[in-house]
Design a protein around this motif. Structure first.
Motif, mmCIF file in Angstrom:
data_model
loop_
_atom_site.group_PDB
_atom_site.id
_atom_site.type_symbol
_atom_site.label_atom_id
_atom_site.label_comp_id
_atom_site.label_asym_id
_atom_site.label_seq_id
_atom_site.Cartn_x
_atom_site.Cartn_y
_atom_site.Cartn_z
ATOM 1 N N UNK A 61 25.619 67.725 65.499
ATOM 2 C CA UNK A 61 25.922 67.877 66.920
ATOM 3 C C UNK A 61 26.695 69.181 67.094
ATOM 4 N N UNK A 62 26.021 70.172 67.660
ATOM 5 C CA UNK A 62 26.623 71.477 67.912
ATOM 6 C C UNK A 62 27.192 71.479 69.325
ATOM 7 N N UNK A 63 28.489 71.690 69.433
ATOM 8 C CA UNK A 63 29.100 71.724 70.762
ATOM 9 C C UNK A 63 29.004 73.108 71.389
ATOM 10 N N UNK A 64 28.657 74.094 70.586
ATOM 11 C CA UNK A 64 28.479 75.459 71.100
ATOM 12 C C UNK A 64 27.081 75.605 71.682
ATOM 13 N N UNK A 94 21.407 68.726 67.589
ATOM 14 C CA UNK A 94 21.524 68.503 69.029
ATOM 15 C C UNK A 94 22.589 69.437 69.583
ATOM 16 N N UNK A 95 22.283 70.139 70.662
ATOM 17 C CA UNK A 95 23.298 70.930 71.360
ATOM 18 C C UNK A 95 23.920 70.039 72.419
ATOM 19 N N UNK A 97 29.848 66.490 63.879
ATOM 20 C CA UNK A 97 30.186 67.162 65.139
ATOM 21 C C UNK A 97 30.957 68.436 64.806
ATOM 22 N N UNK A 98 30.377 69.574 65.187
ATOM 23 C CA UNK A 98 30.996 70.867 64.900
ATOM 24 C C UNK A 98 30.938 71.712 66.170
#
Length: 184
Positions: free
Chosen positions: A33-36, A63-64, A84-85
């Motif tokens: 899970x890419x938060x960027x 996933x963004x 989650x990063x």
């Protein structure tokens, strides 16, 4: 409930690499899970994202998720490992929320983390080790992230500090602080 692991530390310390190693070791299907989000006009940002992408195995699902982290976590299957990063970017993406909305977002997130059956790895930056930011939004970011990391650390099975290229398991060598209502 699955395993919950928090990996925290300063910039460029190896947090993401350690989280990726733990995800591989889980032996489960990994959901990254890419938060960027990508910013096409920012070449340096794109290079950072590319470095992360190049390290990930091809079979990982990416996933963004810039803001809807709780909903994404709630939808994961118990047979997966969610990485989650990063929480710092997630906090930055929600900086415009007022204090009440932010408190609700955090409360929902913490409840969700405790209910999800999948293994979860959270990467979070440590921002409070330097000077106090000279501008209000910087102080809000630092305080929100610091508080979030402390609250999440209190409910995680394992907490790692990655610094200087070493991962230290704080859960085994540290002493957990008593719960605090204000997380100052």
């Amino acid at each position: 409930m699955g395993k919950t692991i928090l990996i925290t530390g300063p910039a460029r310390s190896g947090k993401s690499e350690w989280a990726e190693t733990l995800a591989i070791q889980s032996g489960k299907t990994v959901i990254y899970v890419a938060t960027a989000t990508t910013i096409p006009d920012d070449a340096e940002w794109q290079e950072r994202i590319q470095q992360h992408q190049n390290r990930r195995p091809q079979d990982w699902v990416t996933l963004e998720v810039p803001t809807t982290l709780s909903a994404t976590l709630a939808d994961t299957k118990p047979s997966s490992c969610v990485l989650v990063d990063s929480l710092g970017t997630w906090v930055a993406n929600l900086l415009e929320e007022d204090e009440v909305s932010w408190a609700n977002t955090v409360a929902e997130f913490l409840v969700t983390v405790q209910l999800v059956a999948a293994d979860m790895l959270f990467v979070a930056e440590e921002t409070g080790w330097g000077v106090v930011p000279a501008y209000p939004l910087g102080r809000t970011f630092r305080d929100r992230l610091g508080s979030l990391v402390r609250q999440l650390g209190a409910i995680c099975e394992t907490v790692y500090l990655v610094t200087g290229g070493y991962a230290l398991n704080l859960s085994t060598i540290g002493t957990k602080l008593p719960d605090s209502a204000n997380y100052e």
